[in-house]
Design an enzyme around this catalytic site. Structure first.
Site, PDB file in Angstrom:
ATOM      1  CG  HIS A  75      41.663  57.380  78.740  1.00  0.00           C
ATOM      2  ND1 HIS A  75      40.446  57.491  78.086  1.00  0.00           N
ATOM      3  CD2 HIS A  75      41.674  56.147  79.323  1.00  0.00           C
ATOM      4  CE1 HIS A  75      39.755  56.372  78.273  1.00  0.00           C
ATOM      5  NE2 HIS A  75      40.479  55.549  78.999  1.00  0.00           N
ATOM      6  CG  ASN A 123      34.673  56.218  77.380  1.00  0.00           C
ATOM      7  OD1 ASN A 123      34.534  55.215  76.700  1.00  0.00           O
ATOM      8  ND2 ASN A 123      35.502  56.264  78.407  1.00  0.00           N
ATOM      9  CD  GLU A 140      39.927  60.013  75.230  1.00  0.00           C
ATOM     10  OE1 GLU A 140      38.897  60.122  74.556  1.00  0.00           O
ATOM     11  OE2 GLU A 140      39.927  59.683  76.436  1.00  0.00           O
ATOM     12  CB  SER A 144      38.617  55.653  81.733  1.00  0.00           C
ATOM     13  OG  SER A 144      37.995  55.020  82.845  1.00  0.00           O
TER      14      SER A 144
END
Length: 501
Positions: A138, A188, A150, A117
């Site tokens: 991810h 994120n 992802e 991550s």
């Protein structure tokens, strides 16, 4: 497809559950055999529960369990393994060492995927004999519910591999977005728009945490306010992500970290998991504090200056709530719709009575909560009356300290700005940005679509006003937004590539 998942912790078992449900045969391995046994039991229980609740048939549940194959070692030989998904400790050396072991025992055709991550995929791949076979994949926790992944190609990932992996993910019922190997990847990174701006508002004492959360939920339509979200995620985790992304983008002003988080992390104020964060949890938690009672005079006369569209919308909203704006008399409250600017600036520019002039956020007019901006010069009695007037029609009102753009505008501007920067850098395609953020962060709409709904020109006006008023480079409009507003192009489309022939 035969998939080997290495790591039987929370993420590994979630990915394994997704894979067997999607019809793949899944080998599950871990350095600790006890973890494998626990994971198999957990997955079996989850699949049986899904059948009991009617989310899948008993036959499909039983078949999925039958496709789960425990292995004695993560690095066991396997000539028919087509894909390895690694979900071990978030440590570069650990991941690299694991993939080196796997290179020795698995065919050259086996694709390697890391569920990292935060670590650069390229740096993990650099430790392999053949870095072209490694790609980031991810998933988000909990995997069965967070239906997005992802796909992150490294600098040396072979062409076509990310697209094939994305097809595999989509065939299993999850959305897949292809993302450049950059700090924070996509979700994120995009999530920093909300939390960094919320922390900036708290730093400036514009409003308390409860007030900012109420505005985020009721005005912007978010499921959780930013401080509720940080308490749920864990401030220790959130602060690390904030710092990692900010540092990774070489201290970009748009992603600036807050001075508030280090001390709170050091004090153990991590949120729900420690019992205290921005709020208190557990048996020691106090009852939710009610909003202050209305004590002002709702019948006081009101004046709304100007002939802008926002001024007309404010007059209409007040009239619909039982207050008809009139002329500027010696007793009238003055309510000014502010867009990217402050009430203080309006007082100075228009010669308004400072003690009786307040701001109203236009974003809040069509919602259940209205936001009232109060300057240091405001008369307390007038402030109470202004709140009572705005509460007409059973609206809730949150008073905030006067600041350029007020709370909701600053949060929205930051969300759209960070997403526009991601699109501008081609970290991900515009449609993928909106898809991933909606699924991964639970926003009511994707950030670029959100900006499009408000209007590219209006968003540009907001960001320019914030930048001009504050002189803070964090509010500098992105080229992506500026060009599209000037050219009349949608924020959600990439536009023409200059390399087109």
């Amino acid at each position: 497809m035969r998939i080997r998942i290495v790591g039987a912790g929370v993420m590994g078992r979630g990915i394994a559950q997704w894979a067997v449900t999607a019809g793949h045969t899944v080998e599950l391995g871990d350095a600790r055999q006890e973890s494998v046994d626990d994971a198999v039991l957990f997955i079996r229980t989850m699949l049986e529960r899904a059948a009991e609740k009617g989310r899948m048939s008993a036959k499909a549940s039983e078949a999925a369990v039958g496709r789960l194959v425990p292995v004695d070692s993560p690095a066991a030989p396997g000539d028919d393994v087509e894909l390895v998904i690694e979900a071990v400790l978030e440590d570069l050396d650990v991941k690299t060492a694991l993939f080196r072991q796997l290179e020795e025992v698995l065919p050259a055709s086996t694709v390697f995927a890391t569920n990292t991550s935060s670590l650069p995929v390229t740096r993990i791949a650099a430790g392999l004999t053949d870095p072209s076979r490694l790609v980031g994949l991810h998933f988000f926790n909990p995997v069965p519910l967070m239906k997005v992944a992802e796909v992150v190609p490294g600098a040396l990932t072979r062409p076509g591999l990310p697209e094939k992996l994305a097809e595999t993910v989509r065939a299993g019922g999850h959305a897949a977005v292809i993302v450049a190997d950059t700090p924070g990847f996509l979700v994120n990174h995009a999530g920093r728009g909300l939390v960094t701006e919320a922390l900036a508002l708290l730093e400036e004492c514009v409003c308390d945490t409860a007030g900012i959360d109420r505005i985020a939920r009721d005005v912007l339509g978010l499921r959780m306010g930013p401080f509720e979200l940080m308490d749920l995620t864990g401030l220790d985790v959130t602060a690390t992500v904030i710092d990692t992304i900010w540092e990774g983008f070489r201290h970009s002003d748009r992603l600036r970290a807050s001075y508030l988080t280090p001390n709170r992390v050091a004090a153990g104020l991590h949120g729900r998991k420690t019992g205290r964060g921005f709020y208190t949890y557990g048996s020691a938690a106090p009852a939710a504090e009610p909003e202050p009672a209305l004590t002002g005079d709702a019948s006081r006369p009101v004046h709304v200056p100007g002939d802008s569209g926002d001024a007309a919308a404010l007059r209409d909203a007040l009239t619909a709530s039982g207050t008809t704006p009139g002329p500027l008399t010696k007793d009238a409250l003055v309510l000014v719709p502010v867009w990217g600017t402050s009430v203080a600036a309006a007082v100075a520019a228009l010669g308004l009575p400072a003690a009786r002039t307040f701001g109203v956020d236009p974003l809040s007019l069509g919602t259940s909560r209205r936001v009232l901006s109060v300057t240091p010069a405001a008369d307390p009695e007038a402030a109470r009356d202004a709140r009572a007037v705005l509460a007409g029609g059973e609206h809730r009102v949150t008073p905030v300290r006067d600041t350029a753009g007020s709370v909701a505008q600053r949060l929205l501007a930051s969300i759209v700005s960070v997403a526009s920067s991601i699109a501008e850098r081609r970290i991900a395609a515009p449609t993928d940005i909106d898809t991933a953020v909606t699924a991964g962060l639970g926003y009511p709409t994707g950030p670029l679509a959100w900006g499009e709904r408000v209007g590219a020109g209006r968003m540009l006006d907001l960001q320019r006003a914030l930048h001009t008023t504050t002189a803070d480079p964090r509010y500098r409009p992105t080229r992506w937004l500026t060009e599209r507003a000037q050219l009349g192009l949608p924020l959600t489309e990439p536009g023409t590539d200059p390399a087109v022939h």
